[in-house]
Write a protein that holds these residues in place. Structure first.
Motif, mmCIF file in Angstrom:
data_model
loop_
_atom_site.group_PDB
_atom_site.id
_atom_site.type_symbol
_atom_site.label_atom_id
_atom_site.label_comp_id
_atom_site.label_asym_id
_atom_site.label_seq_id
_atom_site.Cartn_x
_atom_site.Cartn_y
_atom_site.Cartn_z
ATOM 1 N N GLU A 103 38.102 37.088 40.519
ATOM 2 C CA GLU A 103 37.537 37.964 39.490
ATOM 3 C C GLU A 103 37.645 37.299 38.123
ATOM 4 O O GLU A 103 38.669 36.694 37.779
ATOM 5 C CB GLU A 103 38.270 39.310 39.450
ATOM 6 N N LYS A 159 50.841 53.316 41.749
ATOM 7 C CA LYS A 159 50.514 53.540 43.156
ATOM 8 C C LYS A 159 51.026 54.888 43.641
ATOM 9 O O LYS A 159 50.415 55.518 44.507
ATOM 10 C CB LYS A 159 51.125 52.422 44.025
ATOM 11 N N ALA A 165 39.901 51.013 38.652
ATOM 12 C CA ALA A 165 39.540 50.633 40.026
ATOM 13 C C ALA A 165 39.796 49.144 40.256
ATOM 14 O O ALA A 165 40.263 48.739 41.328
ATOM 15 C CB ALA A 165 38.069 50.962 40.288
ATOM 16 N N LEU A 166 39.514 48.327 39.245
ATOM 17 C CA LEU A 166 39.752 46.894 39.373
ATOM 18 C C LEU A 166 41.235 46.598 39.514
ATOM 19 O O LEU A 166 41.646 45.778 40.350
ATOM 20 C CB LEU A 166 39.186 46.171 38.148
ATOM 21 N N GLU A 196 41.748 35.936 48.951
ATOM 22 C CA GLU A 196 41.041 37.192 49.216
ATOM 23 C C GLU A 196 40.061 37.587 48.116
ATOM 24 O O GLU A 196 39.110 38.327 48.365
ATOM 25 C CB GLU A 196 42.055 38.335 49.372
ATOM 26 N N ILE A 197 40.289 37.118 46.889
ATOM 27 C CA ILE A 197 39.544 37.686 45.771
ATOM 28 C C ILE A 197 39.400 36.656 44.652
ATOM 29 O O ILE A 197 40.238 35.762 44.489
ATOM 30 C CB ILE A 197 40.291 38.942 45.252
ATOM 31 N N SER A 253 46.184 45.620 45.395
ATOM 32 C CA SER A 253 46.202 45.750 46.853
ATOM 33 C C SER A 253 46.306 44.400 47.556
ATOM 34 O O SER A 253 46.560 44.339 48.757
ATOM 35 C CB SER A 253 44.933 46.472 47.334
ATOM 36 N N VAL A 254 46.088 43.308 46.822
ATOM 37 C CA VAL A 254 46.182 41.974 47.420
ATOM 38 C C VAL A 254 47.654 41.640 47.642
ATOM 39 O O VAL A 254 48.450 41.641 46.705
ATOM 40 C CB VAL A 254 45.518 40.914 46.507
ATOM 41 N N GLN A 312 43.523 48.550 40.707
ATOM 42 C CA GLN A 312 43.936 48.983 42.043
ATOM 43 C C GLN A 312 43.545 47.945 43.090
ATOM 44 O O GLN A 312 44.306 47.663 44.021
ATOM 45 C CB GLN A 312 43.314 50.336 42.363
ATOM 46 N N GLU A 313 42.342 47.376 42.933
ATOM 47 C CA GLU A 313 41.888 46.349 43.867
ATOM 48 C C GLU A 313 42.781 45.117 43.793
ATOM 49 O O GLU A 313 43.186 44.558 44.821
ATOM 50 C CB GLU A 313 40.443 45.964 43.551
ATOM 51 N N LEU A 314 43.112 44.693 42.582
ATOM 52 C CA LEU A 314 43.976 43.530 42.415
ATOM 53 C C LEU A 314 45.379 43.803 42.959
ATOM 54 O O LEU A 314 46.007 42.923 43.566
ATOM 55 C CB LEU A 314 44.059 43.143 40.939
#
Length: 382
Positions: free
Chosen positions: A95, A357, A7-8, A92-93, A14-15, A10-12
């Motif tokens: 982590e 993806k 999940a992490l 945006e992020i 998406s930026v 995928q989040e990264l």
């Protein structure tokens, strides 16, 4: 700090707006070795500043560096690390990721995050889970050839026989009825021996554990499972187990009596043959796919197939980096460059992101087990 998961990533992934700053640093768990980690991090910050200065004015460079400079001064971070540290920063992020495996020092500034080392950890074939089991409780661990860490189980996961069985836990008692007569003794009427009741409870508990571990851990992760329990508990667990990820061989000792290092060593002795078999199978599948013209190790071919969603499995060589970017996804045209250039990323990392993806899987393979010289090999869906 977080541990890496799908999940992490995928989040990264998406930026989509840069600069996306990715920093990797090998770290140490204990003193005095961890005293050098902030110094090495400071050197990486200087490298990062040089890279950013190629494209951005001084004021912007300072603002991009600020969150990372705050980390340098945080002693709590440096005193509680594992074997690697990954930092991702953009507008945006932000982590901070702790890794239970060593990583190579690396700084990448690009239009997307460099996630290959994270995916390398998640997609290498040496990972496994360990189920530590007794008659009264269960524990779960995750590890690889380098280290083992206990998984923190949520409140929804039954960890003890009492939590698992609740009201169904057999009462450990016998009823006593008093009868008159010679000797005035009491006669005991049992509903079954204590051993029978213990065996019933153990079987029920082991069944709940088997179902819980399969549903919440083995099935989502796809990782092999190694049972660590006393010898007499292995057969009973296998009797009720329906988890296909459980390996035939296990650890025939009480895991509570083992240090983390001893547990890792014994688990790897079980896992190593499985690991080599998995790598051999992937190598053979890739070779056969290319022979049947249903696969390729040419980067341009792989890029075109990946963007069309035709890649079922992508094998990537660990630590192999091709500085570059995809210029035209329709025909697989690529451009090489230098990683110090803020507009250049690792081409293999970008291909891996595209494959994931579009529903494919990525497997990271050690260099000595990779037959392709290009750093990648793809198995096509069609």
């Amino acid at each position: 700090m977080k541990l890496p998961n799908k999940a992490l990533i995928q989040e990264l992934s998406s930026v989509g707006s840069g600069p996306c700053i990715s920093v990797y640093l090998p770290t140490h768990r204990t003193h005095p070795d961890n005293g050098q980690d902030p110094i090495r991090f400071q050197n990486l910050l200087k490298e990062l500043e040089t890279s950013l200065s190629q494209k951005y004015p001084v004021s912007e460079v300072k603002s991009y560096l600020l969150p990372l400079e705050n980390i340098r001064e945080d002693r709590d971070i440096w005193n509680h690390n594992l074997d690697g540290l990954a930092i991702f920063s953009s507008g945006e992020i932000f982590e901070l990721i702790s890794l239970p495996v060593p990583v190579t020092e690396l700084v990448v500034v690009a239009d997307s995050f460099h996630t290959k080392p994270l995916r390398k950890y998640l997609q290498t074939e040496d990972r496994f889970q360990i189920l530590g089991l007794s008659l009264h409780e269960m524990r779960l661990y995750e590890g690889n050839r380098h280290s083992v860490s206990e998984i923190e189980l949520g409140q929804e996961i039954p960890k003890t026989i009492t939590e698992a069985l609740g009201d169904e836990l057999t009462e450990k008692h016998t009823t006593v009825a008093s009868y008159g007569g010679g000797g005035g003794g009491n006669m005991h009427h049992g509903h079954g021996s204590k051993k029978d009741e213990t065996d019933i409870d153990a079987e029920r508990f082991f069944r709940v554990v088997a179902e819980t571990v399969h549903a919440h851990f083995s099935k989502p992760s796809g990782l092999p499972l190694i049972l660590a329990a006393l010898p007499e508990h292995h057969n009973l667990f296998k009797k009720v187990n329906k988890n296909p990820f459980l390996l035939e061989e296990g650890i025939a000792l009480n895991p509570d009596a083992l240090t983390p290092e001893k547990l890792r060593t014994m688990a790897w002795e079980v896992m190593e043959p499985e690991y080599h078999l998995r790598l051999k199978n992937w190598s053979e599948k890739a070779g056969q796919a290319m022979a049947d013209q249903k696969g390729s190790d040419l980067i341009s071919d792989i890029v075109a197939a990946a963007t069309e969603g035709r890649v079922d499995t992508l094998l990537l060589e660990a630590d192999h980096i091709i500085p570059g970017k995809i210029v035209d996804e329709s025909n697989g045209r690529i451009e090489t460059g230098e990683l110090s250039d803020p507009e250049t990323d690792d081409l293999l990392d970008d291909i891996g992101e595209i494959v994931e993806k579009l529903g494919g899987q990525v497997v990271v393979v050690p260099a000595d087990k990779m037959s392709s010289q290009s750093g990648a090999a793809a198995i096509y869906r069609y």
